[in-house]
Design an enzyme around this catalytic site. Structure first.
Site, mmCIF file in Angstrom:
data_model
loop_
_atom_site.group_PDB
_atom_site.id
_atom_site.type_symbol
_atom_site.label_atom_id
_atom_site.label_comp_id
_atom_site.label_asym_id
_atom_site.label_seq_id
_atom_site.Cartn_x
_atom_site.Cartn_y
_atom_site.Cartn_z
ATOM 1 N N CYS A 165 -16.050 -9.375 6.321
ATOM 2 C CA CYS A 165 -15.612 -8.637 6.529
ATOM 3 C C CYS A 165 -14.088 -9.102 4.799
ATOM 4 O O CYS A 165 -13.732 -9.551 5.475
ATOM 5 C CB CYS A 165 -15.289 -7.904 7.186
ATOM 6 S SG CYS A 165 -16.712 -7.198 8.350
ATOM 7 N N CYS A 214 0.585 0.940 10.612
ATOM 8 C CA CYS A 214 0.177 -0.278 9.410
ATOM 9 C C CYS A 214 0.981 -1.375 9.098
ATOM 10 O O CYS A 214 2.000 -0.281 8.398
ATOM 11 C CB CYS A 214 -0.724 0.239 8.436
ATOM 12 S SG CYS A 214 -1.625 -1.249 7.221
ATOM 13 N N ARG A 223 -18.227 -2.488 18.052
ATOM 14 C CA ARG A 223 -17.074 -3.467 17.722
ATOM 15 C C ARG A 223 -15.925 -3.757 19.201
ATOM 16 O O ARG A 223 -15.494 -2.957 18.293
ATOM 17 C CB ARG A 223 -16.991 -3.905 16.305
ATOM 18 C CG ARG A 223 -16.343 -5.602 16.109
ATOM 19 C CD ARG A 223 -16.214 -5.453 14.052
ATOM 20 N NE ARG A 223 -18.325 -5.645 13.834
ATOM 21 C CZ ARG A 223 -18.598 -5.049 12.848
ATOM 22 N NH1 ARG A 223 -18.321 -4.012 12.803
ATOM 23 N NH2 ARG A 223 -20.009 -4.838 13.001
ATOM 24 N N CYS A 259 -18.903 1.687 8.290
ATOM 25 C CA CYS A 259 -18.814 1.577 9.647
ATOM 26 C C CYS A 259 -16.598 2.461 9.724
ATOM 27 O O CYS A 259 -16.430 2.124 8.844
ATOM 28 C CB CYS A 259 -18.541 0.011 9.577
ATOM 29 S SG CYS A 259 -17.445 -1.026 10.222
ATOM 30 N N CYS A 291 0.716 -0.874 -0.087
ATOM 31 C CA CYS A 291 -0.114 -0.159 0.135
ATOM 32 C C CYS A 291 0.858 1.056 0.102
ATOM 33 O O CYS A 291 1.868 1.071 0.907
ATOM 34 C CB CYS A 291 -1.007 0.090 1.431
ATOM 35 S SG CYS A 291 -1.976 1.344 1.167
ATOM 36 N N CYS A 339 -19.227 -6.897 4.079
ATOM 37 C CA CYS A 339 -18.482 -5.310 4.193
ATOM 38 C C CYS A 339 -16.942 -5.529 3.794
ATOM 39 O O CYS A 339 -16.400 -6.304 3.457
ATOM 40 C CB CYS A 339 -17.659 -5.522 5.806
ATOM 41 S SG CYS A 339 -17.494 -3.571 6.375
ATOM 42 N N CYS A 383 0.063 5.194 7.020
ATOM 43 C CA CYS A 383 0.088 5.341 8.022
ATOM 44 C C CYS A 383 0.995 4.390 9.025
ATOM 45 O O CYS A 383 0.972 3.005 8.523
ATOM 46 C CB CYS A 383 -1.296 4.127 7.479
ATOM 47 S SG CYS A 383 -2.929 4.612 6.417
#
Length: 333
Positions: free
Chosen positions: A102, A65, A266, A194, A58, A134, A62
């Protein structure tokens, strides 16, 4: 840049959220519990399974991550899975009791039309099984949000992570407004939102509450709010970040429940670090969903038999059908 989100009439502002957060611990939990019981079956817990359908490389930075190409982490790159392999994973998850499936792809945004169509097929397969579907794919255009809706997507995950003020300390390759634009596109398409945050990034309590205030100002009430704790990953800038106290996690869940009575809350990443006692407090305070399975994208999760034993010991039950919040509107907070 789209128009700013319009606050909901019943949305709580920062000061109201702060007053709730600072209540004595047991008073806060008692009031949150009353709101939860008013709006949800008090014993039900929804099990969700999260699968990384494309891992690594990616371009974002971030700082929490493991999938960023900018960091040297233990994560191995995995190209986009084929649809049948994902379907088999969804079947296995359903057999183990998961009601929501998900799927996450390590993209800044979906770029390849062929790969995006492949993801749409994944959504169609999961929905055909009778499960909630999701996905989290990064930033979305309006057209992509509409395509996901037409494929049957239940909800789109796109976390705010933290407050707008603290956000540049965590991510520099995209703006906070970019995240809000994606959530607006999702809401306008009629897909459930979400969106939640990550606790333990080095943020203040103010940052956590301002994030909730921003969620309350979205054009649609979030269908679910995941509360994550940072899982420090070797090679990332936050690898040495210290964790937060479990009571801080429970306080955040309680405030979230009171601010969003009809939203699923959640317990998400980082749950492995919580004791059974801390998780019990989180359920009492209003959490009614967990990620279930030994793996969450690139981090470990609680063992399935451990989760089953905890749910049973607390007198809770695994939700087996789609449950909507009770029709009673509003609550005393």
């Amino acid at each position: 840049m789209g128009p700013p989100p319009r606050p909901r009439i019943d949305a709580l502002n920062y000061q109201e959220l702060r007053e709730l957060h600072d209540l004595p611990f047991f008073e806060l939990l008692s009031r949150a519990r009353a709101v939860h019981v008013e709006h949800w079956p008090e014993r039900d817990v929804q099990l969700c399974t999260l699968l990384s359908v494309k891992t690594g490389k990616c371009p974002e930075d971030c700082s929490y991550c493991a999938q960023s190409v900018r960091f040297d982490t233990p994560v191995e790159e995995q190209p986009l899975m084929d649809v049948e392999a994902v379907r088999q994973e969804a079947i296995l998850a359903q057999e183990k009791g998961a009601q929501r499936f998900c799927m996450g792809a390590g993209w800044r945004s979906p770029k390849d039309p062929v790969e995006f169509e492949q993801v749409l097929d994944m959504v169609r397969e999961v929905k055909a099984m009778g499960m909630e579907a999701c996905v989290t794919l990064g930033m979305l255009s309006k057209e992509q949000a509409l395509q996901l809706r037409d494929a049957g997507l239940t909800a789109y995950n796109h976390n705010l992570d933290t407050s707008e003020e603290f956000y540049p300390e965590v991510i520099t390759t995209r703006r906070y407004e970019d995240r809000l634009d994606t959530l607006r596109n999702v809401a306008e398409a009629g897909v459930g939102i979400c969106s939640g945050g990550i606790l333990g990034l080095g943020e203040s309590v103010d940052d956590r509450l301002k994030m909730l205030e921003t969620l309350g100002a979205l054009p649609a009430v979030p269908q679910s709010i995941p509360i994550n704790q940072l899982v420090p990953i070797p090679g990332t800038p936050l690898a040495e970040q210290q964790g937060i106290h479990p009571f801080d996690v429970v306080r955040m869940i309680a405030v979230t429940r009171m601010a969003f009575p009809q939203t699923r809350i959640r317990l998400s990443a980082g749950r492995e670090s919580l004791s059974d006692e801390a998780q019990a407090l989180a359920f009492f305070a209003g959490a009614n969903s967990v990620f279930y399975g030994d793996r969450l994208l690139t981090t470990d999760n609680n063992a399935e038999d451990q989760d089953r034993a905890l749910i049973e010991s607390l007198g809770l039950q695994v939700e087996t059908t789609v449950v909507e919040p009770n029709s009673i509107q509003g609550s005393e907070v």
